[in-house]
Design a protein around this motif. Structure first.
Motif, PDB file in Angstrom:
ATOM      1  N   ILE A   1       0.874  -1.174   0.000  1.00 48.33           N
ATOM      2  CA  ILE A   1       0.000   0.000   0.000  1.00 48.33           C
ATOM      3  C   ILE A   1       0.911   1.224   0.000  1.00 48.33           C
ATOM      4  CG2 ILE A   1      -1.673   1.297   1.381  1.00 48.33           C
ATOM      5  CD1 ILE A   1      -2.541  -1.529   2.436  1.00 48.33           C
ATOM      6  N   VAL A   2       0.693   2.098  -0.954  1.00 48.63           N
ATOM      7  CA  VAL A   2       1.588   3.247  -1.088  1.00 48.63           C
ATOM      8  C   VAL A   2       0.892   4.502  -0.569  1.00 48.63           C
ATOM      9  CG1 VAL A   2       3.058   4.562  -2.645  1.00 48.63           C
ATOM     10  CG2 VAL A   2       2.531   2.170  -3.153  1.00 48.63           C
ATOM     11  N   GLY A   3       1.471   5.080   0.478  1.00 50.62           N
ATOM     12  CA  GLY A   3       1.043   6.405   0.929  1.00 50.62           C
ATOM     13  C   GLY A   3       1.988   7.419   0.344  1.00 50.62           C
ATOM     14  N   GLU A   4       1.639   8.695   0.462  1.00 50.33           N
ATOM     15  CA  GLU A   4       2.516   9.721  -0.106  1.00 50.33           C
ATOM     16  C   GLU A   4       2.349  11.014   0.684  1.00 50.33           C
ATOM     17  OE1 GLU A   4      -0.586   9.011  -1.167  1.00 50.33           O
ATOM     18  OE2 GLU A   4      -0.957  11.096  -0.715  1.00 50.33           O
ATOM     19  N   ASN A   5       3.435  11.735   0.845  1.00 48.51           N
ATOM     20  CA  ASN A   5       3.398  12.977   1.630  1.00 48.51           C
ATOM     21  C   ASN A   5       2.864  14.128   0.782  1.00 48.51           C
ATOM     22  OD1 ASN A   5       4.471  11.585   3.746  1.00 48.51           O
ATOM     23  ND2 ASN A   5       6.581  12.217   3.343  1.00 48.51           N
TER      24      ASN A   5
ATOM     25  N   GLY B   1      -2.839  16.272   6.160  1.00 48.49           N
ATOM     26  CA  GLY B   1      -3.810  15.290   6.623  1.00 48.49           C
ATOM     27  C   GLY B   1      -3.379  13.879   6.264  1.00 48.49           C
ATOM     28  N   LYS B   2      -3.072  13.661   4.977  1.00 40.63           N
ATOM     29  CA  LYS B   2      -2.671  12.318   4.562  1.00 40.63           C
ATOM     30  C   LYS B   2      -1.316  11.953   5.169  1.00 40.63           C
ATOM     31  CE  LYS B   2      -4.014  11.004   0.146  1.00 40.63           C
ATOM     32  NZ  LYS B   2      -3.885  11.168  -1.330  1.00 40.63           N
ATOM     33  N   LYS B   3      -0.387  12.881   5.081  1.00 35.66           N
ATOM     34  CA  LYS B   3       0.976  12.640   5.583  1.00 35.66           C
ATOM     35  C   LYS B   3       0.958  12.130   7.021  1.00 35.66           C
ATOM     36  CE  LYS B   3       3.526  16.409   6.644  1.00 35.66           C
ATOM     37  NZ  LYS B   3       4.331  17.637   6.375  1.00 35.66           N
ATOM     38  N   LYS B   4       0.199  12.800   7.863  1.00 31.97           N
ATOM     39  CA  LYS B   4       0.167  12.397   9.271  1.00 31.97           C
ATOM     40  C   LYS B   4      -0.732  11.176   9.481  1.00 31.97           C
ATOM     41  CE  LYS B   4       2.215  14.309  11.977  1.00 31.97           C
ATOM     42  NZ  LYS B   4       3.676  14.138  12.290  1.00 31.97           N
ATOM     43  N   ALA B   5      -1.785  11.051   8.657  1.00 35.26           N
ATOM     44  CA  ALA B   5      -2.688   9.901   8.815  1.00 35.26           C
ATOM     45  C   ALA B   5      -1.963   8.597   8.502  1.00 35.26           C
ATOM     46  CB  ALA B   5      -3.920  10.063   7.931  1.00 35.26           C
ATOM     47  N   TYR B   6      -1.034   8.633   7.550  1.00 39.80           N
ATOM     48  CA  TYR B   6      -0.312   7.393   7.216  1.00 39.80           C
ATOM     49  C   TYR B   6       0.466   6.866   8.423  1.00 39.80           C
ATOM     50  CZ  TYR B   6      -1.438   8.274   2.301  1.00 39.80           C
ATOM     51  OH  TYR B   6      -2.106   8.483   1.129  1.00 39.80           O
TER      52      TYR B   6
ATOM     53  N   GLY C   1      -0.098   1.415  11.541  1.00 37.65           N
ATOM     54  CA  GLY C   1      -0.436   0.484  12.615  1.00 37.65           C
ATOM     55  C   GLY C   1      -1.591  -0.451  12.246  1.00 37.65           C
ATOM     56  N   LEU C   2      -2.278  -0.158  11.156  1.00 40.44           N
ATOM     57  CA  LEU C   2      -3.455  -0.958  10.762  1.00 40.44           C
ATOM     58  C   LEU C   2      -3.146  -1.945   9.640  1.00 40.44           C
ATOM     59  CD1 LEU C   2      -6.248   1.807  10.663  1.00 40.44           C
ATOM     60  CD2 LEU C   2      -5.683   0.246  12.538  1.00 40.44           C
ATOM     61  N   VAL C   3      -2.095  -1.649   8.858  1.00 37.95           N
ATOM     62  CA  VAL C   3      -1.729  -2.530   7.745  1.00 37.95           C
ATOM     63  C   VAL C   3      -0.249  -2.865   7.909  1.00 37.95           C
ATOM     64  CG1 VAL C   3      -3.445  -1.494   6.198  1.00 37.95           C
ATOM     65  CG2 VAL C   3      -1.114  -0.605   6.202  1.00 37.95           C
ATOM     66  N   ASP C   4       0.161  -3.982   7.335  1.00 37.66           N
ATOM     67  CA  ASP C   4       1.563  -4.368   7.574  1.00 37.66           C
ATOM     68  C   ASP C   4       2.430  -4.158   6.330  1.00 37.66           C
ATOM     69  OD1 ASP C   4       0.603  -6.352   6.007  1.00 37.66           O
ATOM     70  OD2 ASP C   4       0.840  -7.961   7.482  1.00 37.66           O
ATOM     71  N   ASN C   5       1.875  -3.487   5.328  1.00 43.78           N
ATOM     72  CA  ASN C   5       2.627  -3.369   4.083  1.00 43.78           C
ATOM     73  C   ASN C   5       2.563  -1.957   3.510  1.00 43.78           C
ATOM     74  OD1 ASN C   5      -0.071  -3.503   3.637  1.00 43.78           O
ATOM     75  ND2 ASN C   5      -0.020  -5.246   2.235  1.00 43.78           N
ATOM     76  N   LEU C   6       2.640  -0.979   4.404  1.00 44.85           N
ATOM     77  CA  LEU C   6       2.561   0.421   3.970  1.00 44.85           C
ATOM     78  C   LEU C   6       3.940   0.929   3.566  1.00 44.85           C
ATOM     79  CD1 LEU C   6       0.724   2.996   3.746  1.00 44.85           C
ATOM     80  CD2 LEU C   6       1.557   3.590   6.026  1.00 44.85           C
ATOM     81  N   TYR C   7       3.980   1.552   2.418  1.00 44.15           N
ATOM     82  CA  TYR C   7       5.208   2.180   1.911  1.00 44.15           C
ATOM     83  C   TYR C   7       4.878   3.651   1.728  1.00 44.15           C
ATOM     84  CZ  TYR C   7       8.910   3.406  -1.411  1.00 44.15           C
ATOM     85  OH  TYR C   7       9.979   4.013  -2.042  1.00 44.15           O
ATOM     86  N   VAL C   8       5.689   4.558   2.286  1.00 43.09           N
ATOM     87  CA  VAL C   8       5.370   5.986   2.159  1.00 43.09           C
ATOM     88  C   VAL C   8       6.386   6.681   1.262  1.00 43.09           C
ATOM     89  CG1 VAL C   8       4.990   8.170   3.348  1.00 43.09           C
ATOM     90  CG2 VAL C   8       4.182   6.057   4.376  1.00 43.09           C
TER      91      VAL C   8
END
Lengths: 425, 425
Positions: free
Chosen positions: A139-143, A147-152, A157-164
């Motif tokens: 799962i790719v987050g992005e800064n 709101g999104k930056k801090k929410a990621y 803590g909810l997913v084990d495969n987050l990439y920012v």
């Protein structure tokens, strides 16, 4: 949808009861908003089918791809380069963020004053109702925004495969260097995920596949410029929404098929609304499935939406990636060049966006602009005031709306939109 | 204040009537909140004088400095390196942002859902009541939060000397390189403004001057750890606020003078409140002059504030800059090192802040933490939820407050704070 899917949903870890409820609401909304439209192009039948199977057949395809060893990458933003994902033999899908869900649980993790899109992305996770999210190997987050930056940080803590992915805030030389460094880092991460080394040939294929999707949408946009409008804004938005979910080649073919049909309509001077119907450009925040609130209000108020200056729309798909490079490095530079032009409000300053809005107004022959702002989305709400001023200085009427995903303000929005449409006649 | 100042204010372009009204309110608030306190250290007399002359004598000093050819640089953020400003023979001052002013005009330029601090900075400009802003030869904005970042685009139309500094969002190697590039660019801009070339000697002087200010505050912080508290949280905050306005050397001497006095108080076991008064650490958003709402509520509710984990407080002043470098380059690296440690919530992730909060709780022997969030400040509101959770997991009581600059919610806040204080007894 077929009962066969229930086992698949269960295996993905969905909450079947909650998911049933969601699909019920979604199906009813689609019926009331989409299928109630008149004079729809036949080619929209494909998109009706896609939507009826959005958590069914498409998910089955992803699950089958996974079984065959292909990886699924989920994203919340148009800055995640699909070219790179495809070149590593993976599939990119947009993740659910267009409806309120599990709001009480969400507000234990995020401030109440968070935009609906971010809350929704958490709601789909906490409520276990997004099969795309549950299928994703990465799962790719992005800064982008705060709101999104801090929410990621909390999503981690909810997913084990987050990439920012980090992103620049300024379109400077340093900013571009950061984007390139981050795209290189992303390429390495995707290669690691898939075990596939991205070669020049694979990358060129990836670029051409994504360009073809974009070119089909460009063709559709160009056809929407006609009066009478050959397709509704609701349907135009839907096609832009499905861009994020569907198999790329099939999507491209389906959009081109609609375009063939629209060309015939245009030749016959047929439209979905009468000639001289007030034409509106929507500009601002993304509208993700099933957030059809604004176009529903606008197009039942006697106007037609002729374009979306939005991430789910032209901001997301405007430029093609130059595919003439011969090496991976050359093509990566082309990818960086292409994405660095995206005029997201996270950039400061962001004058290109104003130019693009005016250009779209001219090209689509729009009579006015509705600025769609999600409540608490600081970047777009901040820009909406100078955008409105600049447009009005150029005698382009502009209506600034601020809303969320609830239906509570529909009556109030309807009144404002109707008054605005009256002004455009 | 003397009538002589009226001519000066007029020449600075202030709106004299509006400014009179502001000073009237400010004076009354100071009287009611500060001068009403009991057992204040004598050394606070200097700060009472500073506040009574905050728009008078201090502005006269700046105007005199300007007449003598010195330049004034105004800033809204602790990321603007005072070391560099001083080394170019210029003066750095914090700009007004602690009170609502001209709100109706502000909300024509900024969304209503913008934090009070940003709105205030516009209000002081639009209302023409900030003599610091009007004295400044250069105003430095910085890309911290979305709100400020995008607001500076509009502020640029109100002032003709805005300089915007980009900042990283991630504490990576790239992030640090960006900070260094931006500090170098800032150095060049300040040198151009002043015509002064920053030499190693000047820079070392600048570093030592700012370090001395910080060291004096560190000494004060250490003394606030005692029970009974030798000085109130209101007075502690005031000293941290004046840090941004006063002549550096005089400020340092005045803080050290108070510290001498507090050491005697401590030896005599004298305090401003009784021993065992519940001790509270305030953590979160900056509190700029005259935003004394929270400490007023806390300290009239029977508790004492023993530290501020805030930009106006330890987050802003925590680390000294290494002054051992021999070249400009070495010292610039030391400056970058120092500022890169600031644990602002704009960074993602930002685990140092949580460590610092816990460290401050331990050192100040705080019984609990109040997280002070400005409404619509996304970075700190987003962090407040995991901060609260982490503290409570460690059995440290935490109260999350969200407020603005208005007095409308004082009653409600008082009730919540009183209940929290009761829980700490």
């Amino acid at each position: 949808m077929s009962d066969d899917y229930r086992q698949m949903w269960k295996e993905l870890g969905l909450d079947l009861d909650a998911h049933d409820a969601l699909l019920g609401v979604l199906g009813q909304a689609y019926q009331d908003i989409y299928l109630a439209q008149k004079q729809r192009p036949e080619g929209m039948g494909y998109f009706d089918f896609v939507m009826s199977e959005v958590h069914g057949l498409r998910i089955k395809e992803l699950v089958d791809e996974k079984a065959a060893g292909r990886k699924i990458v989920g994203s919340y933003c148009v800055f995640v380069p699909e070219e790179i994902v495809l070149a590593a033999n993976a599939t990119l899908v947009g993740l659910c963020s267009g409806a309120d869900f599990a709001t009480e649980d969400v507000e234990r993790m995020l401030p109440r004053n968070t935009c609906a899109l971010i809350k929704s992305s958490f709601g789909f996770k906490l409520g276990k109702v997004c099969p795309y999210l549950e299928s994703a190997d990465m799962i790719v987050g992005e800064n982008t925004c705060d709101g999104k930056k801090k929410a990621y940080e909390s999503l981690a803590g909810l997913v084990d495969n987050l990439y920012v992915m980090d992103l620049p805030q300024v379109k400077s030389e340093n900013g571009k260097a950061l984007l390139k460094a981050e795209f290189l880092r992303f390429k390495a991460a995707v290669e690691k995920l898939t075990g596939v080394t991205i070669t020049a040939e694979r990358l060129k294929d990836g670029i051409q596949t994504v360009n073809a999707k974009r070119a089909a949408l460009h063709r559709l946009s160009a056809l929407r410029k006609t009066d009478p409008a050959p397709v509704s804004g609701l349907d135009g938005l839907l096609v832009n929404q499905v861009f994020f979910y569907d198999n790329p080649a099939r999507f491209t073919a389906s959009v081109n098929k609609i375009c063939d049909e629209l060309e015939k309509r245009i030749a016959a001077e047929e439209g979905v609304f009468a000639k001289k119907t007030p034409r509106i450009l929507v500009s601002g925040c993304p509208q993700a499935v099933p957030n059809w609130k604004l176009p529903m209000i606008v197009e039942t108020a006697g106007a037609v939406i002729v374009g979306e200056e939005s991430c789910v729309g032209e901001r997301g798909t405007r430029n093609l990636t130059d595919d003439s490079g011969q090496t991976v490095e050359e093509m990566l530079d082309a990818i960086v060049d292409r994405y660095f032009q995206v005029d997201c409000a996270i950039f400061t300053p962001n004058p290109d966006r104003l130019d693009h809005i005016q250009q779209m107004v001219a090209e689509t022959k729009a009579d006015g602009v509705i600025h769609y702002g999600l409540q608490f989305c600081q970047p777009y709400l901040m820009e909406s005031i100078p955008v409105e001023k600049a447009l009005e200085d150029r005698q382009i009427p502009c209506l600034r709306l601020e809303t969320d995903y609830s239906m509570e303000d529909v009556g109030q929005l309807k009144t404002r939109v109707e008054a605005f449409v009256e002004q455009l006649r």
